[in-house]
Scaffold this motif. Sequence first.
Motif, PDB file in Angstrom:
ATOM      1  N   THR A 146       9.173  86.689  82.028  1.00  0.00           N
ATOM      2  CA  THR A 146       9.051  88.141  82.138  1.00  0.00           C
ATOM      3  C   THR A 146       9.301  88.588  83.574  1.00  0.00           C
ATOM      4  N   PHE A 147       9.541  89.886  83.752  1.00  0.00           N
ATOM      5  CA  PHE A 147       9.832  90.392  85.090  1.00  0.00           C
ATOM      6  C   PHE A 147       9.262  91.788  85.281  1.00  0.00           C
ATOM      7  N   HIS A 148       9.231  92.195  86.557  1.00  0.00           N
ATOM      8  CA  HIS A 148       8.776  93.535  86.925  1.00  0.00           C
ATOM      9  C   HIS A 148       9.618  94.010  88.100  1.00  0.00           C
ATOM     10  N   VAL A 149       9.914  95.296  88.133  1.00  0.00           N
ATOM     11  CA  VAL A 149      10.724  95.886  89.203  1.00  0.00           C
ATOM     12  C   VAL A 149       9.970  97.037  89.834  1.00  0.00           C
ATOM     13  N   GLN A 150      10.003  97.082  91.172  1.00  0.00           N
ATOM     14  CA  GLN A 150       9.520  98.240  91.928  1.00  0.00           C
ATOM     15  C   GLN A 150      10.708  98.778  92.706  1.00  0.00           C
ATOM     16  N   ALA A 151      11.212  99.923  92.294  1.00  0.00           N
ATOM     17  CA  ALA A 151      12.393 100.514  92.918  1.00  0.00           C
ATOM     18  C   ALA A 151      12.552 101.934  92.404  1.00  0.00           C
ATOM     19  N   GLU A 152      13.516 102.636  92.952  1.00  0.00           N
ATOM     20  CA  GLU A 152      13.874 103.926  92.378  1.00  0.00           C
ATOM     21  C   GLU A 152      14.617 103.673  91.065  1.00  0.00           C
ATOM     22  N   ASN A 153      14.499 104.613  90.136  1.00  0.00           N
ATOM     23  CA  ASN A 153      15.155 104.482  88.837  1.00  0.00           C
ATOM     24  C   ASN A 153      14.763 103.188  88.135  1.00  0.00           C
ATOM     25  N   VAL A 154      13.455 102.896  88.159  1.00  0.00           N
ATOM     26  CA  VAL A 154      12.950 101.632  87.609  1.00  0.00           C
ATOM     27  C   VAL A 154      13.359 101.433  86.155  1.00  0.00           C
ATOM     28  N   LYS A 155      13.221 102.451  85.339  1.00  0.00           N
ATOM     29  CA  LYS A 155      13.497 102.288  83.913  1.00  0.00           C
ATOM     30  C   LYS A 155      14.930 101.840  83.669  1.00  0.00           C
ATOM     31  N   ARG A 156      15.885 102.461  84.354  1.00  0.00           N
ATOM     32  CA  ARG A 156      17.296 102.090  84.157  1.00  0.00           C
ATOM     33  C   ARG A 156      17.551 100.666  84.629  1.00  0.00           C
ATOM     34  N   ILE A 157      16.949 100.291  85.747  1.00  0.00           N
ATOM     35  CA  ILE A 157      17.148  98.932  86.266  1.00  0.00           C
ATOM     36  C   ILE A 157      16.563  97.909  85.301  1.00  0.00           C
ATOM     37  N   GLN A 158      15.368  98.171  84.803  1.00  0.00           N
ATOM     38  CA  GLN A 158      14.743  97.227  83.884  1.00  0.00           C
ATOM     39  C   GLN A 158      15.517  97.126  82.576  1.00  0.00           C
ATOM     40  N   GLU A 159      16.053  98.226  82.103  1.00  0.00           N
ATOM     41  CA  GLU A 159      16.878  98.184  80.889  1.00  0.00           C
ATOM     42  C   GLU A 159      18.140  97.377  81.126  1.00  0.00           C
ATOM     43  N   TYR A 160      18.767  97.578  82.278  1.00  0.00           N
ATOM     44  CA  TYR A 160      19.986  96.843  82.630  1.00  0.00           C
ATOM     45  C   TYR A 160      19.699  95.338  82.660  1.00  0.00           C
ATOM     46  N   ILE A 161      18.630  94.951  83.365  1.00  0.00           N
ATOM     47  CA  ILE A 161      18.295  93.535  83.462  1.00  0.00           C
ATOM     48  C   ILE A 161      17.952  92.955  82.090  1.00  0.00           C
ATOM     49  N   HIS A 162      17.216  93.710  81.295  1.00  0.00           N
ATOM     50  CA  HIS A 162      16.846  93.226  79.961  1.00  0.00           C
ATOM     51  C   HIS A 162      18.079  92.949  79.103  1.00  0.00           C
ATOM     52  N   TRP A 163      19.025  93.864  79.114  1.00  0.00           N
ATOM     53  CA  TRP A 163      20.187  93.696  78.243  1.00  0.00           C
ATOM     54  C   TRP A 163      21.136  92.599  78.722  1.00  0.00           C
ATOM     55  N   HIS A 164      20.997  92.175  79.959  1.00  0.00           N
ATOM     56  CA  HIS A 164      21.848  91.088  80.447  1.00  0.00           C
ATOM     57  C   HIS A 164      21.134  89.742  80.483  1.00  0.00           C
ATOM     58  N   THR A 165      19.827  89.742  80.277  1.00  0.00           N
ATOM     59  CA  THR A 165      19.086  88.471  80.331  1.00  0.00           C
ATOM     60  C   THR A 165      18.184  88.251  79.118  1.00  0.00           C
ATOM     61  N   PHE A 166      17.867  89.325  78.386  1.00  0.00           N
ATOM     62  CA  PHE A 166      16.937  89.317  77.260  1.00  0.00           C
ATOM     63  C   PHE A 166      15.495  89.082  77.693  1.00  0.00           C
ATOM     64  N   SER A 167      15.253  89.114  78.982  1.00  0.00           N
ATOM     65  CA  SER A 167      13.895  89.017  79.501  1.00  0.00           C
ATOM     66  C   SER A 167      13.184  90.350  79.322  1.00  0.00           C
ATOM     67  N   GLN A 168      11.876  90.283  79.144  1.00  0.00           N
ATOM     68  CA  GLN A 168      11.097  91.490  78.914  1.00  0.00           C
ATOM     69  C   GLN A 168      10.468  91.994  80.212  1.00  0.00           C
TER      70      GLN A 168
END
Length: 204
Positions: A65-87
């Motif tokens: 699993t992963f967590h992101v702290q950044a601007e536009n967090v939701k978009r970044i997390q969606e991008y990472i999820h769809w390229h890695t399948f990690s939650q």
Amino acid sequence: MTKMTKAGFDSVHDTQHIFRELVEATSRPGTIAELTSYVEGLSPSVTFSKPMIGLALTLLDQEVTFHVQAENVKRIQEYIHWHTFSQAMEESEADYVFVSILESSRIASFMKHLKRGTLYQPHQSATLFIQVKDFKDGADADKFILSGPGIKDSTSIVVNGLDEEWIDARNEAVQEYPLGIDVCLVSEQGELVALPRTTKIERG
């Protein structure tokens, strides 16, 4: 993990190189690993640095699993999820944590929430990647002295763009070894310095 051929990033060979650089940096704390050439082919559709995206593509899969702290967090997390399948998870549950922006006043509290493992399973802890500006010496650079396993006597690093609250909070987090958090500093260009929990860090 998908292969990002449009951007010229090879998710097999480039991630293998990134992983090797990360392992080498971890075994030799304070040395600078170069990820730049392996992430330059990335063209992410989100405002997150190429090195951070490259590390996420290297380390994440559906088993972690992963967590992101950044601007536009939701978009970044969606991008990472769809390229890695990690939650994507809250910081207290994430195996890998990627931070580009976090207010100084929140750093200590944030670090206290990260997983530190247990005495029986110390490896079940978080690995934290913090974005910094660079590792160039200069008037605004902070110097740190490192010692411990993988370092002969001691070595020093200079860092631009790192809030010193991170070092204080990190040092607190590793006081009960083998519990702790492994930290990597990642420059905007793609340089990486690993600070494992076994490394002692003092201000220079």
